[in-house]
Enzyme design. Structure first.
Site, PDB file in Angstrom:
ATOM      1  N   ARG A 154       0.855  -1.112  -0.056  1.00 26.08           N
ATOM      2  CA  ARG A 154      -0.112  -0.037  -0.033  1.00 26.08           C
ATOM      3  C   ARG A 154       0.816   1.169  -0.220  1.00 26.08           C
ATOM      4  NH1 ARG A 154      -3.341  -3.621   4.146  1.00 26.08           N
ATOM      5  NH2 ARG A 154      -1.392  -3.527   5.010  1.00 26.08           N
ATOM      6  N   ARG A 234      10.844   0.819   9.336  1.00 25.52           N
ATOM      7  CA  ARG A 234      11.015   0.544  10.677  1.00 25.52           C
ATOM      8  C   ARG A 234      12.610   0.721  10.802  1.00 25.52           C
ATOM      9  NH1 ARG A 234       6.544   1.511  11.818  1.00 25.52           N
ATOM     10  NH2 ARG A 234       5.089   0.222  12.386  1.00 25.52           N
ATOM     11  N   GLU A 263      14.214   4.097  18.939  1.00 27.97           N
ATOM     12  CA  GLU A 263      13.855   5.319  19.284  1.00 27.97           C
ATOM     13  C   GLU A 263      13.489   5.465  20.697  1.00 27.97           C
ATOM     14  OE1 GLU A 263      10.413   4.888  16.653  1.00 27.97           O
ATOM     15  OE2 GLU A 263      11.620   4.957  14.772  1.00 27.97           O
ATOM     16  N   HIS A 281       9.914   9.883  13.670  1.00 29.02           N
ATOM     17  CA  HIS A 281       8.649   9.101  13.376  1.00 29.02           C
ATOM     18  C   HIS A 281       7.297   9.503  13.204  1.00 29.02           C
ATOM     19  CE1 HIS A 281       7.683   4.669  14.114  1.00 29.02           C
ATOM     20  NE2 HIS A 281       6.823   5.101  13.222  1.00 29.02           N
TER      21      HIS A 281
END
Ligand code: A2R
Length: 315
Positions: A154, A234, A263, A281
Site C-alpha cells: 500500500r 522501521r 527510538e 517517526h
C-alpha cells in the site's frame, strides 16, 4: 463497550484516549508501576491498545489471562507477538490504508529535502548567512531520479504513484514480482540489484525476521556515494551502525530517516551530518490521519465486543 477493560500502553493520541475513557473501562499503563498494575488489574484487561513502539510482547500477553484482542494504533505490528496471540486465540488488528498517503507524502518529502537540502538551506537563511556569505550552494535534482522501493504494498505503491509525477522511473523489490499489475515498474529479485539500479532507495516493507537489516552494508554500497536512502518503514530495517559509517565515509550519499533502531535515541554521529534529514517517526503524524487511525482502533474494539467481523484483522 462500557464493560470492556482496555489497557492503553502509551498515551498515543489524545482523542483516542478520551474516547476509550468515555466508552470503555480504561487503564493507563504508564500511570502505575507495571507489577503493581498487573497485580491489581490483570484479570480485568480484555483489550490492549499499543502503537508502533509499544506492543504486546509475550511477557505482557502471559500476564493478562482475560486478554481477547490487541488493537494496534499503527500499520506495523512488529511489536506484537503474533505467534503468542494465535496460540491463545487473541485477535490482533492494525490501522492500514488510512495512513498510506501521509507516509508516502513524507517519503517523497524526505527525498526532496535530502537532495535539495531544504533544512540546511533554511538554517542558512536563519543564521543570516545569505546576507554575509551570498548565494547558497547548488544542490541535486530529484525529478527523474530512479526510485527503488523495497515493498510495493500500500505505502510502496503510493510512493510509486507520487514519484511518477516527478518523471522518476520506478524499480522495486519484494518477494513476488507483479509484472502484469505494474508493467512499467522494474522488478529486481534482490535488494542489492535494486540498490545498484536506483538513485533513491525507499524502505516500505513490514519488519520481521526476514527484513531485519534488509538494508545491509552491501546494499548501501550498491546504492553508492550519490545514492539516498529513505526509511519510512522501521529502524531495524537498516543496519544503523553500517549506515552511519557509510554516510560518514561518503560511501552512501545521504539519508532521509523517519525511523531509527532505538527510538527515540538517534545515533549521535547523525546529528552532526549535513547529508541527512532526520524526523522523529512522524510518518502518520497528521491531525487527519491520527484521527482516522483512532477511529479504526475504536471501530475494531466495537466490532469485537459486538461479535461482528473486525474491520482490519491481522490475526
Ligand atoms: O513480499 P511481498 O510480495 O509479500 O510484498 C510485500 C512486501 N514484503 C517484502 N518485501 C521484501 N522482503 C520481504 N521479506 C517482504 N515481506 C513483505 O512489503 C508488500 O508489497 C509490502 C508490504 O505491503 P503492505 O502489507 O500493503 O503494508 P503497508 O501498508 O504498505 O505498510 C508497510 C510497512 C508497515 O509494516 C510499517 O512497518 C511501515 O510500512 O510503516
Amino acid at each position: 463497550m462500557e464493560s470492556l477493560g482496555v489497557l492503553l500502553l502509551y498515551p498515543v493520541n489524545a482523542y483516542l484516549e478520551q474516547e476509550l475513557d468515555r466508552r470503555c473501562r480504561l487503564y493507563r499503563f504508564w500511570e502505575s508501576p507495571r507489577d503493581e498494575f498487573l497485580r491489581a488489574h490483570a484479570g480485568a484487561v480484555r483489550a490492549v491498545v499499543g502503537n508502533a513502539n509499544y506492543g504486546a510482547d509475550a511477557a505482557l500477553i502471559d500476564a493478562l489471562p482475560a486478554l481477547e484482542i490487541v488493537a494496534s494504533f499503527s500499520v506495523g505490528i512488529d511489536r506484537v507477538d503474533l505467534a503468542k496471540c494465535r496460540e491463545r486465540g487473541i485477535r490482533v488488528t492494525n490501522t492500514p490504508d488510512v495512513l498510506t498517503d501521509d507516509v508516502a507524502d513524507l517519503a517523497v518529502g524526505l527525498a526532496i529535502a535530502v537532495l535539495r537540502r531544504i533544512p540546511q538551506a533554511d538554517r542558512y537563511v536563519r543564521a543570516g548567512l545569505w546576507k554575509s556569505r551570498g548565494d547558497y550552494t547548488l544542490t541535486t535534482r530529484f525529478s527523474g531520479k530512479r526510485v527503488g522501493i523495497i515493498g510495493l504494498g500500500r505505502i510502496g505503491q503510493a510512493v510509486a504513484r507520487r514519484v511518477e509525477a516527478f518523471d522518476c522511473p520506478v524499480n522495486y523489490h519484494q518477494r513476488t514480482e507483479q509484472k502484469s499489475v505494474y508493467p512499467n515498474y522494474t522488478y529486481y529479485p534482490t535488494v542489492v540489484e535494486l540498490a545498484s539500479n536506483s538513485d533513491v532507495l525507499v524502505v516500505a516493507c513490514p519488519l520481521n525476521a526476514s527484513t531485519r537489516h534488509i538494508v545491509s552494508r552491501e546494499v548501501m554500497e550498491a546504492l553508492g556515494p550519490k545514492g539516498v536512502l529513505i526509511n519510512v518503514g522501521r529502524g531495524p530495517h537498516v543496519d544503523e551502525p553500517e549506515m552511519v559509517a557509510a554516510l560518514a565515509d561518503g560511501r552512501l550519499g545521504g539519508a532521509g530517516l523517519d525511523v531509527f533502531e532505538d527510538e527515540p535515541n538517534v545515533p549521535e554521529a547523525l546529528l552532526g551530518m549535513d547529508n541527512v534529514v532526520l524526523v522523529p517517526h512522524v510518518g502518520s503524524g497528521t491531525y487527519e490521519t491520527r484521527k482516522a487511525m483512532a477511529d479504526l482502533v475504536l471501530g475494531n474494539l466495537e466490532a469485537h465486543v459486538l461479535s461482528k467481523p473486525l474491520l482490519t484483522p491481522v490475526v
